[in-house]
Design a protein around this motif. Structure first.
Motif, short mmCIF file in Angstrom:
data_model
loop_
_atom_site.label_atom_id
_atom_site.label_comp_id
_atom_site.label_asym_id
_atom_site.label_seq_id
_atom_site.Cartn_x
_atom_site.Cartn_y
_atom_site.Cartn_z
N GLN A 73 -0.54 12.18 -10.50
CA GLN A 73 -0.33 13.47 -9.69
C GLN A 73 0.45 13.00 -8.37
OE1 GLN A 73 -4.46 15.04 -9.90
NE2 GLN A 73 -3.59 16.76 -9.54
N ARG A 74 0.29 11.64 -8.18
CA ARG A 74 1.04 11.24 -7.04
C ARG A 74 2.53 10.97 -7.61
NH1 ARG A 74 0.63 6.74 -3.68
NH2 ARG A 74 3.25 7.35 -3.53
N LEU A 102 1.04 -1.19 0.08
CA LEU A 102 -0.03 -0.18 -0.04
C LEU A 102 1.01 1.22 0.11
CD1 LEU A 102 -2.78 -1.00 2.72
CD2 LEU A 102 -2.76 -1.33 0.04
N ASP A 103 1.21 2.09 -1.20
CA ASP A 103 1.94 2.81 -1.33
C ASP A 103 1.35 4.19 -1.07
OD1 ASP A 103 3.99 4.65 -2.13
OD2 ASP A 103 4.34 3.71 -4.18
N VAL A 104 1.39 4.75 -0.01
CA VAL A 104 0.65 6.19 0.56
C VAL A 104 1.77 7.04 0.46
CG1 VAL A 104 -0.51 7.20 2.14
CG2 VAL A 104 -0.80 4.69 1.86
N GLN A 105 1.57 8.32 -0.02
CA GLN A 105 2.48 9.44 -0.10
C GLN A 105 3.08 9.71 1.36
OE1 GLN A 105 1.83 12.78 -3.22
NE2 GLN A 105 -0.34 12.13 -2.54
N ALA A 106 4.07 10.09 1.47
CA ALA A 106 4.76 10.17 2.88
C ALA A 106 4.03 11.21 3.59
CB ALA A 106 6.32 10.62 2.75
N ARG A 156 9.48 7.41 -10.72
CA ARG A 156 8.58 7.34 -11.87
C ARG A 156 8.48 6.32 -12.80
NH1 ARG A 156 9.30 14.00 -13.27
NH2 ARG A 156 8.15 14.65 -11.35
N ALA A 157 9.68 5.97 -13.07
CA ALA A 157 10.27 4.80 -13.82
C ALA A 157 9.79 3.57 -13.38
CB ALA A 157 11.76 4.57 -14.42
N HIS A 158 9.77 3.25 -12.08
CA HIS A 158 9.55 2.03 -11.43
C HIS A 158 7.85 1.83 -11.53
CE1 HIS A 158 10.87 -0.81 -8.03
NE2 HIS A 158 9.89 -1.33 -9.15
N ILE A 159 7.02 3.00 -11.31
CA ILE A 159 5.75 2.86 -11.22
C ILE A 159 5.20 2.75 -12.52
CG2 ILE A 159 3.63 4.05 -11.06
CD1 ILE A 159 4.99 3.46 -8.22
N ILE A 160 5.62 3.31 -13.68
CA ILE A 160 5.19 3.19 -15.18
C ILE A 160 5.44 1.82 -15.52
CG2 ILE A 160 5.61 3.93 -17.58
CD1 ILE A 160 6.09 6.85 -16.08
N LEU A 161 6.81 1.24 -15.40
CA LEU A 161 7.17 0.09 -15.88
C LEU A 161 6.31 -1.30 -15.10
CD1 LEU A 161 10.97 0.72 -16.65
CD2 LEU A 161 9.10 0.67 -18.33
N GLU A 162 6.17 -0.81 -13.88
CA GLU A 162 5.59 -2.34 -13.05
C GLU A 162 4.15 -2.23 -13.91
OE1 GLU A 162 5.07 -1.53 -9.18
OE2 GLU A 162 6.98 -1.73 -8.70
N ARG A 163 3.56 -1.17 -14.29
CA ARG A 163 2.15 -1.44 -14.79
C ARG A 163 2.31 -2.04 -16.34
NH1 ARG A 163 -1.84 2.08 -12.72
NH2 ARG A 163 -1.62 2.09 -10.55
N ARG A 193 1.97 -3.64 -6.15
CA ARG A 193 1.96 -2.06 -5.67
C ARG A 193 0.67 -1.70 -5.81
NH1 ARG A 193 6.06 2.10 -5.63
NH2 ARG A 193 7.56 0.96 -6.87
N VAL A 194 -0.02 -0.98 -4.62
CA VAL A 194 -1.40 -0.30 -5.14
C VAL A 194 -1.12 1.29 -4.79
CG1 VAL A 194 -3.64 0.12 -4.00
CG2 VAL A 194 -2.84 -2.26 -4.62
N LEU A 195 -1.13 1.99 -5.78
CA LEU A 195 -0.85 3.46 -5.49
C LEU A 195 -2.08 3.98 -4.85
CD1 LEU A 195 0.69 5.19 -8.61
CD2 LEU A 195 1.88 4.79 -6.47
N CYS A 196 -1.96 4.42 -3.44
CA CYS A 196 -3.21 4.99 -2.98
C CYS A 196 -3.10 6.45 -2.96
CB CYS A 196 -2.91 4.71 -1.31
SG CYS A 196 -2.69 3.05 -0.99
N GLN A 197 -4.38 7.11 -3.00
CA GLN A 197 -4.52 8.58 -3.23
C GLN A 197 -5.18 9.02 -2.07
OE1 GLN A 197 -6.28 9.21 -7.19
NE2 GLN A 197 -5.55 7.24 -7.91
N THR A 198 -4.80 10.35 -2.09
CA THR A 198 -5.44 10.97 -0.89
C THR A 198 -7.12 11.10 -1.19
OG1 THR A 198 -3.51 12.68 -0.57
CG2 THR A 198 -5.66 13.30 0.27
N GLY A 199 -8.01 10.71 -0.24
CA GLY A 199 -9.34 10.53 -0.35
C GLY A 199 -9.76 9.14 -0.56
N ASP A 200 -8.89 8.34 -1.19
CA ASP A 200 -9.54 7.04 -1.32
C ASP A 200 -10.29 6.48 -0.09
OD1 ASP A 200 -8.62 6.81 -4.08
OD2 ASP A 200 -6.75 5.80 -3.79
#
Length: 731
Positions: A266-267, A139-143, A276-283, A185-192
């Motif tokens: 926006q995350r 659960l990848d939440v912004q610091a 950024r590379a890691h997130i994009i390429l994982e997808r 990885r799950v990108l968690c956004q503010t307000g989810d």
């Protein structure tokens, strides 16, 4: 204050989600179960304290109809017979981590949702034990969100936080451990909401378990060509290894590229290039092909200290609403490094561990040195079975580019100059791939398989998507545009790969409005965009001061036509059959109209190119290379100035020193390439001298030189001779 109480933390976390679930909703979720998803495997939630693991785990338990285990409550506190916070106060951080790891080693479960503690991933042995029978979801939440939540919970320190360090500092350090262990990885956004996050977890796990969800097809393949027995299904690693499809087409993802939501993009606004590379390429790469931990290691190798700028591909304001995307900070000073520092490590991972592999590459200037340098950086054991053979037009590239290619030859790389142009070099390589007798002979006699590192290889093209996306995010970060506002891109291109990568970035959710295709006097692409007619008849390649776009046969255009024709492989095969047999093809009118909705094309003369270099330097002190100058001229002509335009700065000007010096008013420069670079440096320009390029050109002793005539059979003989010397003969 020590570690927070888990129950109070769980209730407080609900404040950060849109709304808690009602009992009736939970009942409905229970009835609508996904129990078949896990089987005997565990779903293991990992993330920092405050990421919502406990709350999300409970909802997942309801959705999946399976037991929920919270490591804090159900493992540690029962094992210790005391609260986690009391234990931490009793023994201190280091002893706590050790005992936490020991407790987890004794624990086993199956078919359960398990919520780890925030510090579990710091203990390698216990994580290896826990993940043996599970899928680890990060659960990848912004610091910033975590810090805010912990402040509300009145938590002022977490496990492992040393005196003087902030919670933000320790969270950033812990990211390394989370990236090391996760499967998903799950990108968690503010307000989810908690339910939204639970659904994201289920979607990510379904993708992870569906090994056949992301297949590749040839641009010349129709659905009727696919074997229902699936013996010809191609996956990511197949596309990497083969490079070119056996039918002559190029591999593309059957379902296209995944789209990130605006919130997910926006995350990444404040993230580094590697993040950024890691997130994009994982997808884009299924974890069954390349696990996230391996992908992360490759990314770190690719974009680490070998790039002179820590931003890797920074964006710089030029003039007005024009910005340059600097793609020359890699070791060979061109945009090719952004893909070719990454691809060789990926290639070495994807290929089978037995057999030899020869990577064939044709270069119009920059690709050759970038491939040779990139493959020289793979592990020593891989160099024994992976080698590079590079073809370049002997009189079709700049003297510095040639010196650089020759200097980049090494233990597992060789270059061959051909007395012809780039199109011959590219065609010769395609002919070798399509000659079954020749490839079969190489396999039988030398145990060697052919592959390619040109942008016809999907693994070469995919990393280029990253820098186009990253450039837009940098404009957002700099306050040039709010996220969602469009930009135009202007790219000097001959083989259509760079501009296609920008198009793929838009497919993934980056709001690029227009793609401006900048050509030199070899303007077949410009003519094609305007007329829909691709016509090679009567055209002769004209050598220019921008040699990387001295191309008449644009390989990657095929992928774009496959997309706008709604994946009509039959049509693409027909068009390229006409090009092969008749020297031209014409798009159907509806496709020509679709093409012009995306693309704008124009070209620049040699005179205008030099004038642009001169005028930009006088106005700003910035020196454009010849290719970027072509793009600048075209951008000035065609952009409508209603939104920013990103101009791809594809090479460092030093690679074209004689032309640059001429443009700046210094004629008849006859000194060596090294001296020319030193003269340029005396101008104190922006950007400064490329130090790695200077170092490479000093390596005279490595400049072995071979030249041959433009005959495919002779080229094939050189390839075989190189294989003989490089690899042992098969027994």
């Amino acid at each position: 204050m020590p570690l927070f109480n888990v129950q109070s933390a769980s209730s407080l976390l609900k404040l950060f989600f849109s709304k808690p679930l009602k009992h009736s909703e939970l009942r409905k979720l229970w009835l609508s179960t996904h129990s078949s998803l896990l089987g005997d495997k565990n779903l293991i939630l990992m993330g920092p304290p405050g990421s919502g693991k406990t709350s999300v785990g409970r909802v997942l338990g309801q959705k999946l109809g399976c037991p929920v285990i919270d490591v804090d409550d159900d493992v540690l506190e029962k094992n210790w017979n005391m609260s986690v916070s009391d234990k931490l106060q009793d023994v201190g951080d280091e002893q706590f981590l050790e005992e936490e790891g020991k407790a987890l080693l004794k624990f086993s479960a199956s078919g359960s949702v398990i919520s780890l503690t925030g510090s579990n991933p710091l203990n390698a042995r216990s994580m290896e034990h826990t993940r043996k029978n599970g899928i680890v979801v990060y659960l990848d939440v912004q610091a910033e969100d975590i810090v805010e939540r912990l402040e509300v919970m009145k938590v002022d320190r977490i496990v492992g936080q040393k005196s003087g360090a902030s919670i933000g500092d320790i969270l950033r350090k812990r990211k390394h451990f989370y990236k090391k262990w996760h499967d998903v990885r799950v990108l968690c956004q503010t307000g989810d909401s908690i339910e939204v996050l639970a659904d994201k977890v289920i979607g990510a796990v379904k993708r992870y378990q569906n090994l056949e969800s992301e297949t590749f097809v040839s641009t010349r393949c129709t659905r009727s060509d696919l074997n229902p027995q699936k013996d010809n299904i191609k996956y990511f690693c197949d596309a990497v290894l083969e490079g070119l499809s056996p039918d002559g087409g190029l591999y593309v993802p059957e379902k296209g590229l995944p789209e990130l939501t605006p919130g997910e993009w926006q995350r990444l606004v404040k993230s580094t290039y590697t993040e950024r590379a890691h997130i994009i390429l994982e997808r884009c790469i299924h974890p069954a092909d390349v696990p996230p931990v391996v992908l992360g290691e490759i990314i770190e190798k690719a974009y680490g200290e070998n790039f002179a700028c820590n931003k890797v591909a920074p964006v710089r304001h030029l003039v007005g609403n024009q910005y340059v995307l600097e793609l020359f900070h890699g070791p060979t000073a061109s945009f090719k490094d952004l893909a070719l520092q990454f691809m060789p490590h990926l290639f070495a991972y994807c290929i089978p561990k037995m057999g030899n592999y020869l990577v064939l590459v044709a270069t119009s200037g920059d690709t050759g040195s970038a491939v040779l340098d990139g493959f020289s950086r793979i592990d020593e054991i891989d160099k024994q079975r992976i080698a590079v053979f590079c073809l370049y037009p002997e009189n079709g590239i700049s003297p510095i580019q040639k010196s650089q290619i020759l200097a980049c030859q090494g233990q597992n790389g060789r270059a061959l100059g051909v007395q012809s142009d780039f199109d011959f070099c590219q065609t010769a390589i395609k002919e070798m791939f399509n000659d079954a007798d020749y490839t079969g002979f190489l396999t039988a006699e030398y145990g060697t398989v052919l592959s390619t590192a040109n942008s016809i290889n999907w693994a070469r093209l995919l990393p280029q998507v990253i820098y186009h996306a990253s450039a837009y995010l940098d404009l957002v970060s700099q306050g040039v545009v709010p996220f969602g506002s469009p930009v135009d891109v202007c790219i000097p291109t001959g083989n259509f790969g760079n501009i296609l990568a920008a198009f793929y970035a838009r497919q993934m959710g980056i709001p690029i409005r227009k793609f401006i295709c900048a050509s030199n006097q070899n303007h077949i692409l410009t003519d094609f965009i305007k007329t829909g007619h691709y016509d090679l008849r009567g055209r002769q390649l004209q050598l220019s001061s921008s040699p990387a776009i001295d191309i008449l046969k644009s390989s990657n255009l095929e992928r774009y036509l496959h997309f706008i024709s709604n994946n009509d492989g039959h049509l693409v095969r027909e068009l390229y059959g006409q090009l092969q047999n008749q020297g031209h093809f014409r798009l159907p009118n509806n496709l020509a109209q679709l093409l012009r909705q995306d693309l704008v094309g124009d070209w620049c003369s040699e005179k205008d190119c030099l004038a642009a270099i001169h005028s930009v330097y006088n106005a700003t002190g910035y020196i454009l290379d010849t290719h970027t100058a072509v793009a600048k001229v075209v951008a000035d002509r065609v952009q409508d100035r209603t939104c920013p335009v990103l101009i791809s700065c594809t090479a460092h000007y030093s690679k074209f020193a004689p032309v640059i010096l001429q443009a700046l008013g210094i004629d008849d420069v006859k000194q060596s390439p090294l001296t020319q670079l030193q003269i340029l440096d005396s101008f104190k320009p922006l950007p400064p001298a490329h130090t790695t390029l200077l170092t490479t050109l000093k390596q005279k002793d490595r400049q072995t030189r071979e030249i041959c005539t433009a005959d495919s059979n002779i080229v094939m003989g050189h390839v075989e001779s190189f294989i003989q010397n490089q690899f042992f003969k098969a027994l």
